[in-house]
Design a protein around this motif. Structure first.
Motif, mmCIF file in Angstrom:
data_model
loop_
_atom_site.group_PDB
_atom_site.id
_atom_site.type_symbol
_atom_site.label_atom_id
_atom_site.label_comp_id
_atom_site.label_asym_id
_atom_site.label_seq_id
_atom_site.Cartn_x
_atom_site.Cartn_y
_atom_site.Cartn_z
ATOM 1 N N GLU A 54 0.842 -1.209 0.000
ATOM 2 C CA GLU A 54 0.000 0.000 0.000
ATOM 3 C C GLU A 54 0.872 1.252 0.000
ATOM 4 O O GLU A 54 0.602 2.203 -0.724
ATOM 5 C CB GLU A 54 -0.899 0.045 1.254
ATOM 6 N N THR A 55 1.936 1.235 0.816
ATOM 7 C CA THR A 55 2.768 2.434 0.930
ATOM 8 C C THR A 55 3.531 2.675 -0.373
ATOM 9 O O THR A 55 3.693 3.822 -0.794
ATOM 10 C CB THR A 55 3.721 2.313 2.139
ATOM 11 N N ARG A 56 3.943 1.576 -1.031
ATOM 12 C CA ARG A 56 4.624 1.746 -2.321
ATOM 13 C C ARG A 56 3.666 2.420 -3.317
ATOM 14 O O ARG A 56 4.025 3.384 -3.994
ATOM 15 C CB ARG A 56 5.072 0.378 -2.850
ATOM 16 N N ALA A 57 2.435 1.928 -3.357
ATOM 17 C CA ALA A 57 1.449 2.501 -4.291
ATOM 18 C C ALA A 57 1.152 3.964 -3.928
ATOM 19 O O ALA A 57 1.070 4.842 -4.796
ATOM 20 C CB ALA A 57 0.169 1.673 -4.242
ATOM 21 N N ILE A 58 1.049 4.225 -2.632
ATOM 22 C CA ILE A 58 0.749 5.591 -2.170
ATOM 23 C C ILE A 58 1.864 6.553 -2.583
ATOM 24 O O ILE A 58 1.610 7.634 -3.107
ATOM 25 C CB ILE A 58 0.564 5.579 -0.628
ATOM 26 N N LEU A 59 3.098 6.130 -2.379
ATOM 27 C CA LEU A 59 4.227 7.021 -2.723
ATOM 28 C C LEU A 59 4.292 7.234 -4.232
ATOM 29 O O LEU A 59 4.594 8.327 -4.700
ATOM 30 C CB LEU A 59 5.545 6.446 -2.198
ATOM 31 N N GLU A 60 3.964 6.207 -4.984
ATOM 32 C CA GLU A 60 3.919 6.334 -6.439
ATOM 33 C C GLU A 60 2.858 7.390 -6.812
ATOM 34 O O GLU A 60 3.090 8.256 -7.657
ATOM 35 C CB GLU A 60 3.574 4.953 -7.009
ATOM 36 N N GLU A 61 1.732 7.328 -6.127
ATOM 37 C CA GLU A 61 0.662 8.297 -6.438
ATOM 38 C C GLU A 61 1.045 9.714 -6.005
ATOM 39 O O GLU A 61 0.798 10.677 -6.710
ATOM 40 C CB GLU A 61 -0.647 7.860 -5.757
ATOM 41 N N VAL A 62 1.669 9.817 -4.824
ATOM 42 C CA VAL A 62 2.033 11.153 -4.316
ATOM 43 C C VAL A 62 3.116 11.788 -5.188
ATOM 44 O O VAL A 62 3.110 12.995 -5.431
ATOM 45 C CB VAL A 62 2.509 11.056 -2.836
ATOM 46 N N GLN A 84 3.296 13.107 5.733
ATOM 47 C CA GLN A 84 1.926 13.619 5.886
ATOM 48 C C GLN A 84 1.128 13.409 4.601
ATOM 49 O O GLN A 84 -0.037 13.009 4.638
ATOM 50 C CB GLN A 84 1.946 15.099 6.236
ATOM 51 N N GLN A 85 1.771 13.669 3.461
ATOM 52 C CA GLN A 85 1.081 13.461 2.181
ATOM 53 C C GLN A 85 0.733 11.981 1.999
ATOM 54 O O GLN A 85 -0.329 11.642 1.484
ATOM 55 C CB GLN A 85 1.955 13.913 0.994
ATOM 56 N N ALA A 86 1.646 11.126 2.451
ATOM 57 C CA ALA A 86 1.380 9.688 2.354
ATOM 58 C C ALA A 86 0.141 9.332 3.179
ATOM 59 O O ALA A 86 -0.723 8.566 2.738
ATOM 60 C CB ALA A 86 2.592 8.898 2.833
ATOM 61 N N MET A 87 0.023 9.916 4.369
ATOM 62 C CA MET A 87 -1.153 9.626 5.208
ATOM 63 C C MET A 87 -2.429 10.169 4.573
ATOM 64 O O MET A 87 -3.471 9.505 4.602
ATOM 65 C CB MET A 87 -0.971 10.205 6.626
ATOM 66 N N VAL A 88 -2.353 11.350 3.995
ATOM 67 C CA VAL A 88 -3.537 11.914 3.325
ATOM 68 C C VAL A 88 -4.005 10.945 2.238
ATOM 69 O O VAL A 88 -5.188 10.598 2.155
ATOM 70 C CB VAL A 88 -3.219 13.295 2.696
ATOM 71 N N GLN A 89 -3.057 10.461 1.460
ATOM 72 C CA GLN A 89 -3.401 9.571 0.355
ATOM 73 C C GLN A 89 -3.947 8.241 0.881
ATOM 74 O O GLN A 89 -4.887 7.681 0.319
ATOM 75 C CB GLN A 89 -2.149 9.367 -0.513
ATOM 76 N N ALA A 90 -3.354 7.744 1.969
ATOM 77 C CA ALA A 90 -3.839 6.490 2.563
ATOM 78 C C ALA A 90 -5.285 6.646 3.026
ATOM 79 O O ALA A 90 -6.115 5.750 2.837
ATOM 80 C CB ALA A 90 -2.944 6.088 3.737
ATOM 81 N N ILE A 91 -5.612 7.794 3.596
ATOM 82 C CA ILE A 91 -6.975 8.003 4.097
ATOM 83 C C ILE A 91 -7.929 8.231 2.923
ATOM 84 O O ILE A 91 -8.980 7.592 2.829
ATOM 85 C CB ILE A 91 -7.016 9.210 5.079
ATOM 86 N N ARG A 92 -7.535 9.111 2.022
ATOM 87 C CA ARG A 92 -8.391 9.470 0.884
ATOM 88 C C ARG A 92 -8.791 8.260 0.037
ATOM 89 O O ARG A 92 -9.902 8.170 -0.434
ATOM 90 C CB ARG A 92 -7.610 10.442 0.000
ATOM 91 N N THR A 93 -7.830 7.349 -0.152
ATOM 92 C CA THR A 93 -8.099 6.216 -1.035
ATOM 93 C C THR A 93 -8.749 5.035 -0.306
ATOM 94 O O THR A 93 -8.994 3.997 -0.916
ATOM 95 C CB THR A 93 -6.779 5.707 -1.654
ATOM 96 N N GLY A 94 -8.989 5.155 0.979
ATOM 97 C CA GLY A 94 -9.619 4.065 1.731
ATOM 98 C C GLY A 94 -8.625 2.997 2.166
ATOM 99 O O GLY A 94 -8.983 2.027 2.831
ATOM 100 N N ARG A 95 -7.354 3.165 1.797
ATOM 101 C CA ARG A 95 -6.370 2.129 2.166
ATOM 102 C C ARG A 95 -6.152 2.109 3.684
ATOM 103 O O ARG A 95 -5.936 1.060 4.268
ATOM 104 C CB ARG A 95 -5.031 2.377 1.478
ATOM 105 N N TYR A 96 -6.228 3.289 4.279
ATOM 106 C CA TYR A 96 -6.042 3.343 5.734
ATOM 107 C C TYR A 96 -7.136 2.520 6.432
ATOM 108 O O TYR A 96 -6.839 1.650 7.256
ATOM 109 C CB TYR A 96 -6.056 4.796 6.223
ATOM 110 N N ALA A 97 -8.388 2.777 6.036
ATOM 111 C CA ALA A 97 -9.511 2.081 6.688
ATOM 112 C C ALA A 97 -9.406 0.572 6.484
ATOM 113 O O ALA A 97 -9.609 -0.208 7.425
ATOM 114 C CB ALA A 97 -10.833 2.612 6.143
#
Ligand SMILES: Cc1ncc(COP(=O)(O)O)c(C=O)c1O
Length: 426
Positions: free
Chosen positions: A48-56, A298-311
């Motif tokens: 998930e974090t790899r995908a998130i960083l790719e998106e950010v 922080q941007q990684a966390m925003v993306q994790a929350i926004r995309t539902g990956r965090y939940a």
């Protein structure tokens, strides 16, 4: 030379016991550590974090902004998302101003906020009241500031209000109430005991402190350290003390949260909801310390929350910790002497075991050494008790964590420890 040139804090500060315990675990690969408060390694969200960083950082995103300094108080979207989620969890009907993003500060782990609170509120000789036992790393930070600590016992609902009253009465008798600055609760699946504070108990505490404030001459804050709140796996959620923030208690609660435990301890983004005055002062301290938590994280966390990956990650790890807790409890039932008291946790990472008083578990005890000789490590309960001059430190308990230890080693670790315990108790 007449001095070593260190500041008073530099002279006062002691080696954190946690580093010693961690070093112990690192140097012995065969050791099973039931001591570390780390999260489960296998479920850390690498994909998930790899995908998130790719998106950010990917094409079409504003990667430059993520790699630039941010602001001292934190990314505005992360502050908004966090405040909104907290408001919904506490109850959307609650007073919205309490959950305003304006009152929410992003920090470098919740640990940074705890540290800054002690700087903002405590001078040497000031008094902080904590749960007895409590989170030992914060005890170190308080000690280094020259803060005095009083412990108040816990029952199954949280901090004992009768004992709290007698501690406050004693401090009043000694003329020390003006030195009392805050009461710290680790309110969800407490580190180390696993106890969750009920909403009634939080309300009772706030009412009680209110009675003593006129003699203190200033606010007495309640720090609600809620870092394990998301790691619940049995029973429902309890609203935070912010939900009680009707006029007479608002401006007294400091809520401390984190994305570290529920998402990735290596990302280490924490947050707090603070009364206005403390928001200003702690914001200034943070300005001096680091003028902002790492923007990329922080941007990684925003993306994790926004995309539902965090939940979805939180849902997955709850299941995981439920299974690990079950494995540990089953093994304890099977291998520990029956006189040992313990409780099946409903969340968090810990089981707290209480031995008969005559069986010491401390760093200097024969039992701790025998456990080490048999390659199993626990956190001696004594480390979780403050240096409180008004009582002797209990020394017959242990904190066991099922967080980091792999599932298959939990059973083996408890069996080893159980054998040691039987040798000492039979
Ligand atoms: C009770 C408690 N509070 C705060 C922290 C700090 O967590 P972090 O700084 O990773 O958010 C911990 C970590 O173990 C903890 O147990």
């Amino acid at each position: 030379m007449t001095s070593n040139g260190l500041s008073r804090l530099g002279q006062r500060i002691q080696a954190p016991p946690i580093s010693w315990l961690m070093k112990m675990a690192l140097g012995r690969p065969q050791l099973i550590s039931l001591a570390a408060g780390f999260t489960d390694n296998e479920t850390l969200p690498v994909e998930e974090t790899r995908a998130i960083l790719e998106e950010v950082l990917g094409a079409g995103s504003n990667g430059q902004a993520a790699l630039q300094y941010g602001t001292t108080l934190g990314d505005s979207e992360l502050r908004e998302l966090t405040a909104k989620e907290l408001h919904e969890r506490d109850g959307a009907a609650n007073e919205a101003s309490v959950y305003s993003p304006e009152r929410l500060l992003i920090t470098n782990g919740s640990q940074q906020l705890l540290y800054m609170l002690s700087e903002a509120l405590c001078d040497p000789g000031d008094i902080v009241i904590v749960e007895d036992p409590t989170y030992f790393v914060f005890l170190g930070a308080l000690q280094s500031h020259g803060t005095e600590i009083r412990g108040v016992a816990l029952d199954t609902e949280g901090i004992d209000l009768e004992q709290m009253r007698s501690v406050l009465d004693q401090l009043a008798n000694d003329g020390l109430l003006p030195r009392v600055k805050m009461v710290v609760l680790v309110s969800y699946y407490q580190n180390p005991t696993g106890i969750t504070t009920s909403l009634e108990r939080k309300a009772g505490l706030l009412r009680l402190l209110r009675e003593y404030e006129p003699s203190a001459g200033h606010p007495i804050y309640v720090v609600e350290d809620a870092v394990y709140r998301d790691l619940c796996f049995a029973g429902g959620d309890t609203p935070s003390a912010l939900a009680l923030s009707v006029p007479e208690v608002s401006e007294r609660v400091i809520y401390v949260g984190t994305y570290s435990k529920p998402f990735a301890t290596g990302i280490r983004v924490g947050y707090g909801v603070l009364p206005e005055l403390l928001m200003t002062v702690v914001g200034r301290i943070k300005g001096n310390q680091d003028f902002g938590t790492a923007n990329l994280l922080q941007q990684a966390m925003v993306q994790a929350i926004r995309t539902g990956r965090y939940a979805s990650h939180v849902t997955r790890i709850r299941q995981r910790y439920a299974e690990k807790a079950e494995t540990m409890c089953r093994a304890i039932r099977e291998h520990f002497p029956s006189e040992i008291e313990w409780r099946h946790p409903r969340g968090g990472l810990y089981v707290w075991a209480r031995l008969p008083e005559a069986v010491p578990t401390g760093l200097d005890s024969e039992l701790f050494q025998a456990a080490l000789d048999d390659d199993v490590l626990y956190v001696p309960g004594e480390l979780c008790y403050a240096e409180d001059p008004t009582r002797a430190k209990p020394n017959h308990e242990m904190r066991l964590s099922f967080g980091a230890v792999p599932q298959e080693q939990i059973q083996a670790g408890i069996e080893r420890l159980g054998n040691v315990l039987r040798r000492f108790m039979d």
